[in-house]
Design a protein around this motif. Sequence first.
Motif, mmCIF file in Angstrom:
data_model
loop_
_atom_site.group_PDB
_atom_site.id
_atom_site.type_symbol
_atom_site.label_atom_id
_atom_site.label_comp_id
_atom_site.label_asym_id
_atom_site.label_seq_id
_atom_site.Cartn_x
_atom_site.Cartn_y
_atom_site.Cartn_z
ATOM 1 N N ASP A 76 0.494 -1.707 0.038
ATOM 2 C CA ASP A 76 -0.418 0.001 -0.091
ATOM 3 C C ASP A 76 0.547 1.637 -0.119
ATOM 4 O O ASP A 76 0.203 2.354 0.542
ATOM 5 C CB ASP A 76 -0.757 0.277 1.125
ATOM 6 C CG ASP A 76 -0.210 0.389 2.711
ATOM 7 O OD1 ASP A 76 1.110 -0.029 2.420
ATOM 8 O OD2 ASP A 76 -1.101 -0.066 3.893
ATOM 9 N N ARG A 77 1.655 1.044 -0.357
ATOM 10 C CA ARG A 77 2.858 2.188 -0.360
ATOM 11 C C ARG A 77 2.617 2.944 -1.715
ATOM 12 O O ARG A 77 2.266 2.576 -2.667
ATOM 13 C CB ARG A 77 4.103 2.295 -0.309
ATOM 14 C CG ARG A 77 4.995 2.045 0.824
ATOM 15 C CD ARG A 77 5.399 3.000 1.690
ATOM 16 N NE ARG A 77 5.558 2.138 2.843
ATOM 17 C CZ ARG A 77 6.614 2.997 3.233
ATOM 18 N NH1 ARG A 77 7.795 3.770 2.944
ATOM 19 N NH2 ARG A 77 7.487 2.209 4.540
ATOM 20 N N THR A 78 2.151 4.358 -1.295
ATOM 21 C CA THR A 78 2.216 5.330 -2.807
ATOM 22 C C THR A 78 3.207 6.111 -2.593
ATOM 23 O O THR A 78 4.293 6.474 -2.686
ATOM 24 C CB THR A 78 0.578 5.968 -2.285
ATOM 25 O OG1 THR A 78 1.079 7.032 -1.234
ATOM 26 C CG2 THR A 78 -0.213 5.433 -1.542
ATOM 27 N N ASP A 79 2.365 6.827 -4.270
ATOM 28 C CA ASP A 79 3.648 7.468 -5.024
ATOM 29 C C ASP A 79 3.102 9.436 -4.680
ATOM 30 O O ASP A 79 2.031 9.554 -3.757
ATOM 31 C CB ASP A 79 3.759 8.027 -6.657
ATOM 32 C CG ASP A 79 2.559 8.118 -7.232
ATOM 33 O OD1 ASP A 79 1.965 7.938 -6.553
ATOM 34 O OD2 ASP A 79 3.006 8.002 -8.551
ATOM 35 N N LYS A 80 4.070 10.358 -5.166
ATOM 36 C CA LYS A 80 3.201 11.966 -4.723
ATOM 37 C C LYS A 80 1.894 11.362 -5.285
ATOM 38 O O LYS A 80 0.920 12.937 -4.117
ATOM 39 C CB LYS A 80 3.990 12.474 -5.365
ATOM 40 C CG LYS A 80 4.278 14.322 -5.262
ATOM 41 C CD LYS A 80 5.048 14.960 -5.983
ATOM 42 C CE LYS A 80 4.582 16.127 -5.537
ATOM 43 N NZ LYS A 80 5.593 16.927 -6.361
ATOM 44 N N GLN A 81 1.590 11.464 -6.024
ATOM 45 C CA GLN A 81 -0.030 11.170 -6.406
ATOM 46 C C GLN A 81 -0.832 10.595 -5.575
ATOM 47 O O GLN A 81 -2.121 10.621 -5.869
ATOM 48 C CB GLN A 81 0.062 11.117 -8.097
ATOM 49 C CG GLN A 81 0.396 12.506 -8.861
ATOM 50 C CD GLN A 81 1.516 12.378 -8.997
ATOM 51 O OE1 GLN A 81 2.264 10.853 -8.812
ATOM 52 N NE2 GLN A 81 2.989 13.404 -9.258
ATOM 53 N N GLY A 82 -0.312 9.544 -4.984
ATOM 54 C CA GLY A 82 -1.002 8.855 -3.918
ATOM 55 C C GLY A 82 -1.536 7.467 -4.986
ATOM 56 O O GLY A 82 -2.092 6.491 -4.301
#
Length: 87
Positions: A76-82
């Motif tokens: 469930d890790r996300t980038d800057k945009q979620g």
Amino acid sequence: MTVPTPQAPYGVDPQGRPYSDKSKIVAGILQIFLGTLGIGRFYVGSVGVGVAQLLTCGGLGFWALIDGILFLTSNDRTDKQGRVLRG
């Protein structure tokens, strides 16, 4: 695998969240080997955390190592945009 759409060009996960163009494997490896410079965090767009890791040498290496392992094992890790990082 679902068909890509303009809103989710890399598909969606089972919960319907769009996938990122970033890879969790690349982020984890960068974080383990270059985490004292915050490179894994800069890669996923977490500039503030990246700068904090840079200034603290990745929490003397401990923070960077743990963060890298979490990148590799978490779904469930996300980038800057979620968007969820691709595996």
